[in-house]
Design an enzyme around this catalytic site. Structure first.
Site, short mmCIF file in Angstrom:
data_model
loop_
_atom_site.label_atom_id
_atom_site.label_comp_id
_atom_site.label_asym_id
_atom_site.label_seq_id
_atom_site.Cartn_x
_atom_site.Cartn_y
_atom_site.Cartn_z
N SER A 181 0.81 -1.22 0.00
CA SER A 181 0.00 0.00 0.00
C SER A 181 0.84 1.27 0.00
CB SER A 181 -0.94 0.00 1.20
OG SER A 181 -0.23 -0.18 2.40
N ASP A 427 -3.43 6.25 12.01
CA ASP A 427 -2.65 5.55 10.98
C ASP A 427 -1.33 6.30 10.80
OD1 ASP A 427 -1.49 4.49 8.73
OD2 ASP A 427 -3.28 4.57 7.48
N HIS A 430 0.66 5.20 6.55
CA HIS A 430 0.42 5.81 5.24
C HIS A 430 0.57 7.33 5.32
CE1 HIS A 430 -1.72 1.88 5.18
NE2 HIS A 430 -1.12 1.80 4.00
#
Length: 452
Positions: A181, A427, A430
């Site tokens: 990702s 998070d 990312h």
């Protein structure tokens, strides 16, 4: 037209009087006088001194159209006209003057500089391709300083990103990101960077299994992403359903994925974050096709080395170095413990708004440098030339740039209750876009342009 009044014309007018056609003769005579004066050199000389309401436009030597000087001061009342082709030509001439750093310059040693003039290169609202995972401002983040930091190498400078110039290099070519990702994060960034200079249709996008393809029709180019978080086969290879608690890999099996990588002109690989769940990795003894369930617990570093050896052998056996450029992105760091950057009051990366600006300060945010060393050594020892893109250290200082509480979780936006619990839901893996991955792509842009 004769410039004299002939005897025939006189006779006709005399005859015309007899038939009461005086008006016809007057019109003819008037036209004669007008023609005479228009062709007189003396009259032409006088006409040139008059100023007309419509300016005469001519192209100047610098390519920009200007009002003719004969219009005198009155020309100031009229706009200086330009046309898009000339502007594009000027821009293309400027692009040709791009200054690339020497190959010997270390792009990855330098510092972060606040620059709200040139960065961000594009606006979040202008890039319709961005997913909800990375649109931090849209998702409620109040500060935007994370978008305004520019990387400045110590001994040289990164060239200005010029989308049209890169698109010309990508004409009739495939650029493919392969990995997890974080590479998808960088793929989205690249598409937004390209559209910042040359708008194109957002509808030319399709998914085929693990492969997502964005088509830029005007250049017959594709910017692609291939989901393969371990590069080799694993039970997490389904891009739509990979949240699996018990993960298995097949370190020597890469052919299925590799078939889709062939014939790409630029390949950008990564694999890291999925390795960080545990100190060991479950290696399947048989194959998924056979329904095997037995496995061995292998040290993370040992399994990682086996995977990269499998990958390097595939590259050397299947990629044509005369056609394809290969890049390997180093580890994208996480910011889990705020004490790593001396913030005892912080909770993970939540509410961090500035980078760590003291670049001389030793910083350890938990990146597995053993995996870094393996990736660096494998790529450097390959017969096939691979660019090892060392984004790790510069990214470790960007505690401010994560999606944090302004993202989605399992396809849904974080609720206010979840946002109130950053220790569990922030998070810190990312990155927001625009943001740090744009800088990674500036490195990539520099290497692609330098190798062309």
């Amino acid at each position: 037209m004769p410039l004299f009044f002939s005897s025939n014309m006189k006779q006709n007018c005399r005859n015309g009087l007899k038939f009461n056609n005086l008006s016809i003769c007057i019109v003819v005579f008037t036209l004669f006088l007008f023609g005479f004066f228009m062709y007189s050199e003396d009259i032409k000389s006088n006409i040139s001194q008059f100023q007309f309401s419509t300016p005469k436009i001519q192209e100047s030597s610098n390519g920009v159209q200007e009002s003719s000087k004969s219009l005198g001061e009155q020309s100031r009342n009229y706009p200086i006209l330009t046309h898009s082709r000339t502007e594009n030509e000027e821009e293309e001439e400027e692009e040709e003057k791009i200054e690339l750093p020497p190959e010997s310059c270390d792009l990855f040693t330098g510092k972060w500089i606040y620059d709200n003039v040139t960065h961000p290169i594009y606006k979040e609202t202008d890039c319709k391709f961005l997913t909800e995972q990375v649109t931090c401002l849209k998702n409620g983040r109040n500060d935007s300083l994370y978008q305004n930091w520019r990387w400045q190498p110590r001994d040289c400078s990164l060239p200005k990103f010029r989308a049209r110039l890169l698109l010309e290099k990508l004409r009739n070519k495939r650029l493919m990101f392969v990995g997890d990702s974080l590479n998808r994060n960088q793929w989205e960034s690249m598409i937004c960077l390209l559209q910042s200079g040359v708008p194109f249709s957002w509808k030319k996008f399709k998914k085929i299994g693990n492969l997502s393809v964005f088509m830029i029709e005007d250049y017959n180019a594709t910017v692609e992403f291939y989901w393969a978080p371990y590069l080799v086969e694993s039970n997490s290879d389904d891009p739509a359903s990979h949240s699996i608690s018990t993960r298995f890999i097949m370190p020597e099996s890469i052919g299925k994925h590799g078939n889709d990588w062939k014939n790409a002109d630029y390949l950008i690989f990564n694999t890291y974050v999925w390795w960080m769940n545990d100190g060991t990795v479950k290696v399947l003894r048989g194959s998924f096709d056979e329904g095997s369930t037995e496995y061995d617990e292998v040290k993370r570093t040992t399994a990682y080395k086996r995977v990269l050896r499998t990958w390097s052998h595939w590259v050397e056996s299947n990629v044509d170095s005369n056609r394809t450029r290969v890049f390997f992105m180093s580890m994208s760091p996480m910011h889990i413990k705020s004490m790593d950057w001396n913030n005892p009051n912080g909770i993970k990366c939540a509410k961090e708004t500035t980078p760590v600006l003291n670049m001389s300060m030793p910083l350890n945010v938990g990146t597995d440098m053993k995996l870094f060393a393996i990736a660096s050594n494998v790529t450097q020892s390959m017969k096939f030339p691979v660019y090892f893109m060392n984004i790790t250290r510069i990214s470790e200082y960007r505690k401010d740039a994560h999606t944090s509480l302004y993202t989605i979780r399992q396809g849904k936006m974080l609720t206010p209750e979840q946002q109130a619990d950053p220790a569990k839901y922030a998070d810190c893996i990312h990155w927001c876009l625009p943001g740090l991955p744009d800088t990674w792509n500036e490195f990539l842009y520099t290497r692609i342009m330098s190798s062309s």
